[in-house]
Scaffold this motif. Structure first.
Motif: not given
Length: 335
Positions: A27-29, A209, A211-213, A215-217, A219-220
């Motif tokens: 699920h890594s970005i 995760d 860190y992934r969350e 990063v998603e923030e 990006v959004a």
């Protein structure tokens, strides 16, 4: 789930058709490389060194580079003709207790799906045999151009296979542990135990995760034309433990406060073995006790003498003898 390999499990003379599917997913970005000046994509193109031109995937094959730099072409037909029984078969070679497998050897994980209705009965037989024996099966199989080691175990109602590294692929932990001679005190171990107990167990399903969350923030936010929220700065001095006892006590206190428990840790200052410590120093205990008895004896005799001043002459002489003994002892100590 899409199968990545079709073959069979060889269980003695029993052959079980199976399909290999990935048991995990990433699920890594992922990011693309871009040109920072204009945001254009950076792409890699494959060129032939001899013809100095770009080639397509259909024109690309395999080759082995010899020690002198010579390239020896290897075709798929060459590899398919190798006399390896595991080319299309997962061969079971042994059954061992699961604790015999070093976790360092664990690699990718797969599910084995029964290949059609005829495979249902032998598949179930192997699954139930593994359950009852409480063992895992050690296997050999070939995947992506090399022979590999594997382990079969039961997960729910399915058979899972973990790829294993060969024993010679696992490095020995030489030079990893500290070279210094370190002594850990009982008090430090007690606080470490208290911290472990306070943290307790956790349901792995509750972990995620972060860190992934984050990063998603980011990006959004950037996609919406907003400024990403700044992360809080890490605490200063992270990783530097100046006082191990203080760090352990603070860790226990913080863990208890986060759980809404009493953060008091004073009672942890005394090691768990404090009650039994006198047994380990029996000689010191007897010496101190003897001193106490020796010290208290003159006090008792003095009090008795003061209360019975009109006793016999013999008692007065005895008291007189004890007085010089005390002076003699004091001289020895001062010397």
């Amino acid at each position: 789930m899409r199968s990545i390999w079709n073959g069979a499990i060889s269980f003695g003379l029993v052959s079980i058709p199976i399909k290999l599917v990935n048991a995990t997913e990433n699920h890594s970005i992922s990011f693309r490389q871009i040109h920072t000046e204009d945001g254009g994509r950076i792409r890699y193109r494959k060129f032939c060194e001899l013809e100095d031109r770009e080639v397509t995937g259909q024109e690309i094959g395999k080759g082995y580079e010899d020690s002198d730099g010579t390239i020896i072409p290897i075709t798929d037909e060459d590899l398919a003709g190798l006399p390896i029984p595991t080319a299309k078969t997962i061969e079971i070679v042994a059954f061992v207790p699961e604790d015999r497998i070093d976790p360092l050897q664990m690699d990718a994980a797969y599910y084995l799906a029964a290949g059609g209705a005829p495979a249902a009965k032998p598949y179930t037989l192997l699954r139930e045999a593994l359950k009852r024996s409480k063992k895992v099966a050690i296997t050999k199989y070939a995947l992506r151009g090399r022979e590999r080691l594997g382990m079969l175990r039961v997960v729910g109602d399915a058979i899972a296979m973990h790829g294993l590294l060969w024993p010679d692929e696992v490095r020995a932990p030489e030079g990893v542990a500290p070279d210094a001679d370190v002594t850990v005190r009982d008090k430090e171990l007690d606080l470490a135990d208290a911290l472990m107990d306070t943290l307790g167990e956790v349901d792995l399903e509750d972990l995620h995760d972060e860190y992934r969350e984050a990063v998603e923030e980011v990006v959004a936010a950037k996609a919406a034309g907003e400024t990403p929220r700044e992360a809080s700065a890490p605490e200063a001095g992270g990783g530097k433990v100046l006082d191990l006892m203080a760090a352990l006590e603070n860790s226990v206190r913080a863990a208890r406060e986060s759980r809404g428990e009493d953060a008091e840790v004073k009672h942890l200052q005394q090691p768990k073995t404090s009650r039994s410590s006198p047994k380990d120093t029996g000689g010191k205990k007897s010496t101190s006790t003897a001193k106490k008895k020796t010290t208290s004896s003159p006090r008792k005799s003095t009090s008795k003498t003061s209360q019975a001043e009109k006793k016999s002459t013999t008692t007065k002489k005895t008291a007189a003898r004890k007085t010089p003994a005390k002076k003699t002892t004091s001289r020895k100590r001062s010397a």
